[in-house]
Write a protein that holds these residues in place. Sequence first.
Motif, PDB file in Angstrom:
ATOM      1  N   MET A   1       0.850  -1.168   0.000  1.00  0.00           N
ATOM      2  CA  MET A   1       0.000   0.000   0.000  1.00  0.00           C
ATOM      3  C   MET A   1       0.899   1.236   0.000  1.00  0.00           C
ATOM      4  SD  MET A   1      -2.956   0.963   2.752  1.00  0.00           S
ATOM      5  CE  MET A   1      -3.634  -0.664   2.593  1.00  0.00           C
ATOM      6  N   SER A   2       0.533   2.238  -0.757  1.00  0.00           N
ATOM      7  CA  SER A   2       1.360   3.425  -0.887  1.00  0.00           C
ATOM      8  C   SER A   2       1.341   4.277   0.386  1.00  0.00           C
ATOM      9  CB  SER A   2       0.901   4.270  -2.073  1.00  0.00           C
ATOM     10  OG  SER A   2      -0.336   4.873  -1.772  1.00  0.00           O
ATOM     11  N   LYS A   3       2.386   5.060   0.557  1.00  0.00           N
ATOM     12  CA  LYS A   3       2.497   5.935   1.724  1.00  0.00           C
ATOM     13  C   LYS A   3       1.319   6.921   1.821  1.00  0.00           C
ATOM     14  CE  LYS A   3       5.513   9.181   4.060  1.00  0.00           C
ATOM     15  NZ  LYS A   3       6.744   9.940   4.034  1.00  0.00           N
TER      16      LYS A   3
ATOM     17  N   PHE B   1      -4.057  13.861   0.094  1.00  0.00           N
ATOM     18  CA  PHE B   1      -4.198  12.575  -0.569  1.00  0.00           C
ATOM     19  C   PHE B   1      -4.747  12.741  -1.983  1.00  0.00           C
ATOM     20  CE2 PHE B   1      -7.004   9.104  -1.837  1.00  0.00           C
ATOM     21  CZ  PHE B   1      -6.088   8.080  -1.915  1.00  0.00           C
ATOM     22  N   VAL B   2      -5.776  13.556  -2.143  1.00  0.00           N
ATOM     23  CA  VAL B   2      -6.383  13.771  -3.458  1.00  0.00           C
ATOM     24  C   VAL B   2      -5.337  14.295  -4.439  1.00  0.00           C
ATOM     25  CG1 VAL B   2      -8.078  15.172  -4.727  1.00  0.00           C
ATOM     26  CG2 VAL B   2      -8.721  14.086  -2.566  1.00  0.00           C
ATOM     27  N   GLN B   3      -4.491  15.213  -3.987  1.00  0.00           N
ATOM     28  CA  GLN B   3      -3.456  15.772  -4.851  1.00  0.00           C
ATOM     29  C   GLN B   3      -2.426  14.724  -5.259  1.00  0.00           C
ATOM     30  OE1 GLN B   3      -3.392  18.923  -6.174  1.00  0.00           O
ATOM     31  NE2 GLN B   3      -5.451  18.987  -5.318  1.00  0.00           N
ATOM     32  N   GLN B   4      -2.090  13.812  -4.340  1.00  0.00           N
ATOM     33  CA  GLN B   4      -1.083  12.788  -4.611  1.00  0.00           C
ATOM     34  C   GLN B   4      -1.641  11.587  -5.366  1.00  0.00           C
ATOM     35  OE1 GLN B   4       1.371  11.857  -1.075  1.00  0.00           O
ATOM     36  NE2 GLN B   4       0.334  13.607  -0.140  1.00  0.00           N
ATOM     37  N   ALA B   5      -2.931  11.338  -5.234  1.00  0.00           N
ATOM     38  CA  ALA B   5      -3.548  10.121  -5.773  1.00  0.00           C
ATOM     39  C   ALA B   5      -3.421  10.006  -7.285  1.00  0.00           C
ATOM     40  CB  ALA B   5      -5.019  10.056  -5.366  1.00  0.00           C
ATOM     41  N   VAL B   6      -3.450  11.113  -7.995  1.00  0.00           N
ATOM     42  CA  VAL B   6      -3.387  11.046  -9.451  1.00  0.00           C
ATOM     43  C   VAL B   6      -2.103  10.373  -9.932  1.00  0.00           C
ATOM     44  CG1 VAL B   6      -4.946  12.978  -9.843  1.00  0.00           C
ATOM     45  CG2 VAL B   6      -2.502  13.410  -9.605  1.00  0.00           C
ATOM     46  N   ALA B   7      -1.067  10.376  -9.128  1.00  0.00           N
ATOM     47  CA  ALA B   7       0.206   9.777  -9.524  1.00  0.00           C
ATOM     48  C   ALA B   7       0.185   8.248  -9.507  1.00  0.00           C
ATOM     49  CB  ALA B   7       1.324  10.286  -8.620  1.00  0.00           C
TER      50      ALA B   7
END
Length: 76
Positions: free
Chosen positions: A1-3, A51-57
């Motif tokens: 699972m990602s950080k 999280f929302v900002q990082q999730a697209v990656a």
Amino acid sequence: MSKPVKELITSTRQEEGNISTEQEHKYIMVKQWKDETAAQAHNTSAHFQAFVQQAVAFMAAAMNVEVFSGAYKPIF
């Protein structure tokens, strides 16, 4: 699972009004809140917005949020 997912889950579980937060390796998260106010507080929280900002990656598809009302019984 990602950080970012781990951080979101950890922070969400500590929020006032969170009844449960469950996840699977497919990034399916089920969150249950005591009321709409608690859910909206989470949606605008710094950790959720981060999280929302990082999730697209790392997400293969756009985030899909579904809201249900009524009693919820965990199936996991």
